[in-house]
Design a protein around this motif. Structure first.
Motif, short mmCIF file in Angstrom:
data_model
loop_
_atom_site.label_atom_id
_atom_site.label_comp_id
_atom_site.label_asym_id
_atom_site.label_seq_id
_atom_site.Cartn_x
_atom_site.Cartn_y
_atom_site.Cartn_z
N TYR A 141 0.87 -1.32 0.00
CA TYR A 141 0.11 0.06 -0.23
C TYR A 141 0.94 1.12 -0.07
O TYR A 141 0.69 2.16 -0.81
CB TYR A 141 -1.03 -0.15 1.29
CG TYR A 141 -1.59 1.08 1.48
CD1 TYR A 141 -2.79 1.55 0.54
CD2 TYR A 141 -1.32 2.46 2.31
CE1 TYR A 141 -3.50 2.80 0.83
CE2 TYR A 141 -2.12 3.14 2.42
CZ TYR A 141 -3.12 3.52 1.75
OH TYR A 141 -3.73 4.76 1.91
N ARG A 142 1.79 1.18 0.91
CA ARG A 142 2.46 2.57 0.94
C ARG A 142 3.41 2.73 -0.24
O ARG A 142 3.69 3.71 -0.59
CB ARG A 142 3.57 2.44 2.24
CG ARG A 142 2.95 2.57 3.65
CD ARG A 142 3.78 2.23 4.66
NE ARG A 142 3.49 2.36 6.20
CZ ARG A 142 3.14 3.39 6.53
NH1 ARG A 142 3.11 4.79 6.05
NH2 ARG A 142 2.46 3.39 7.84
N GLU A 143 3.87 1.70 -0.92
CA GLU A 143 4.92 2.11 -1.97
C GLU A 143 4.24 2.28 -3.11
O GLU A 143 4.48 3.06 -3.89
CB GLU A 143 5.59 0.48 -2.21
CG GLU A 143 6.65 0.18 -1.31
CD GLU A 143 7.24 -1.22 -1.40
OE1 GLU A 143 6.91 -1.83 -2.23
OE2 GLU A 143 8.54 -1.35 -0.63
N ALA A 144 2.89 1.82 -3.22
CA ALA A 144 1.97 2.09 -4.49
C ALA A 144 1.46 3.73 -4.35
O ALA A 144 1.70 4.30 -5.32
CB ALA A 144 0.80 1.16 -4.58
N GLU B 224 -0.40 8.99 8.91
CA GLU B 224 -0.74 8.11 10.06
C GLU B 224 -2.13 8.01 10.31
O GLU B 224 -2.50 6.94 10.75
CB GLU B 224 0.09 8.50 11.47
CG GLU B 224 1.37 8.16 11.60
CD GLU B 224 1.60 6.55 11.29
OE1 GLU B 224 0.98 5.91 12.06
OE2 GLU B 224 2.38 6.05 10.41
N SER B 225 -2.88 9.29 10.04
CA SER B 225 -4.38 9.21 10.19
C SER B 225 -5.01 8.24 9.30
O SER B 225 -6.18 8.03 9.34
CB SER B 225 -4.62 10.65 10.28
OG SER B 225 -4.60 11.18 8.88
N ARG B 226 -4.22 7.89 8.26
CA ARG B 226 -4.87 7.30 6.96
C ARG B 226 -4.58 5.59 7.13
O ARG B 226 -4.81 4.88 6.26
CB ARG B 226 -4.43 7.55 5.77
CG ARG B 226 -5.06 8.91 5.59
CD ARG B 226 -6.52 8.98 5.24
NE ARG B 226 -7.13 10.37 5.14
CZ ARG B 226 -7.04 11.00 3.74
NH1 ARG B 226 -6.44 10.26 2.77
NH2 ARG B 226 -7.72 12.06 3.65
N ILE B 227 -3.84 5.26 8.32
CA ILE B 227 -3.47 3.75 8.30
C ILE B 227 -4.05 3.33 9.72
O ILE B 227 -3.88 3.67 10.61
CB ILE B 227 -1.76 3.86 8.76
CG1 ILE B 227 -1.08 4.49 7.49
CG2 ILE B 227 -1.38 2.20 8.67
CD1 ILE B 227 -1.24 3.61 6.01
#
Length: 345
Positions: free
Chosen positions: A212-215, A227-230
């Motif tokens: 998710y993060r890399e994409a 952080e508020s979106r994880i």
């Protein structure tokens, strides 16, 4: 000083190793490859076997004469929330065994020590040719224990050692699966995403979060990795409802939710509908594993479909025909598209 044997249970290979003052691998070699062990060490190990009434040493030597037709599958702990994907995988594993002219034997309900003793009894007693273990965790003791005992096995999933592990494993490419979901949402015009189900304790979930993060970063969606979106949470339906409500109440709510399970995604759909929001046109939702939950009700949930049958076939191959060097197999998933990610008309 070695401890006295517990009369309430059968002696294990580890007990023999402790009594003889050698490693478990040495005991395994005495049983299976005595020619590589010094005579004095062999005598000490055999004496320990006799003292402990360890019964596998004689039958184990005949393994080279006949190969069992059974493959043992160590069932994961019962999931009280339900795990439809692993239920389907069990059927795929049984089918893969049958295709390889093998049968599946199920092992369950044991603590780690008892499980190792059971695996020793089954393997060295010529009841099974090897094992498949699933739901492998980062510090899972099972692959380490089986490897130390020289028992053939293949793991569905990786430990923290990942590609450096000295045993074979196979799994779906979790990072790729989530990346496919992110790319699909970006193509639909979404720029504000949230990731639901982060759990760093799980190797698989950590891989999904990494994908998710890399994409997101590759596609210029930097705000989606704040952080508020994880959302770090469990994977059940009720949690999906609760976490989705929290995200929608945030000052800057996301327009798309990338969930690590179909249960979370189904909970997200319920939360959206309770607010008269349309899953897809108003807020997009994706799940993972493509279980029957994705087609339950009026809203179809876009979900990452794992290559379960192919994973099962690879695991059986790795047990039936063990490679000379460990193999680490990643199989690509695909995205099953449904209405939860449709654009507004």
């Amino acid at each position: 000083m070695s401890r006295p044997p517990d009369p309430r249970r059968k002696a294990s290979m580890a007990d023999v190793a402790e009594r003889a003052g050698v490693s478990v691998m040495t005991v395994s070699n005495v049983i299976n490859r005595p020619q590589v062990v010094a005579e004095a060490t062999r005598d000490r190990v055999h004496a320990a076997m006799d003292e402990l009434r360890y019964r596998n040493n004689l039958v184990a030597r005949s393994l080279r004469l006949a190969r069992p037709r059974q493959i043992g599958y160590v069932l994961p702990p019962r999931d009280t929330a339900g795990n439809q994907y692993m239920d389907a995988f069990l059927h795929d594993l049984a089918a893969a065994c049958q295709a390889a002219d093998r049968n599946l034997a199920l092992i369950t309900g044991l603590d780690p020590e008892a499980l190792m003793t059971a695996c020793e009894d089954l393997y060295f007693g010529q009841s099974v040719a090897g094992f498949v273990i699933s739901n492998v965790g980062s510090d899972d003791p099972r692959p380490v224990g089986l490897h130390e005992r020289g028992i053939p096995f293949a793991a569905y999933g990786r430990t923290g050692e990942a590609f450096a592990s000295p045993w074979s494993w196979a799994e779906g490419d979790a990072a790729l699966g989530i990346a496919m979901a992110v790319e699909h949402l970006a193509e639909r015009g979404h720029r504000e995403l949230a990731f639901v189900g982060a759990d760093p304790r799980s190797v698989t979930m950590a891989q999904r979060e990494q994908g998710y993060r890399e994409a997101c970063l590759r596609l210029g969606l930097g705000g989606s990795v704040a952080e508020s979106r994880i959302a770090r949470c469990g994977g059940d339906l009720a949690t999906g409802v609760r976490v989705t409500a929290d995200l929608l109440d945030a000052p800057s709510p996301p327009t798309a939710l990338v969930c690590t399970s179909d249960q979370l995604a189904a909970g997200a759909v319920i939360a959206l509908q309770s607010r008269w929001l349309a899953p897809g046109p108003d807020v997009a939702v994706t799940g993972y594993d493509d279980t029957p939950l994705t087609s339950f009700g009026a809203v179809g949930i876009t979900s990452v479909r794992q290559a379960s049958a192919a994973i099962a076939a690879e695991l059986v191959r790795l047990v039936v025909d063990p490679p000379a060097e460990p193999e680490h197999v990643l199989l690509p998933p695909r995205l099953a598209l449904r209405s939860s990610t449709e654009r507004a008309a």
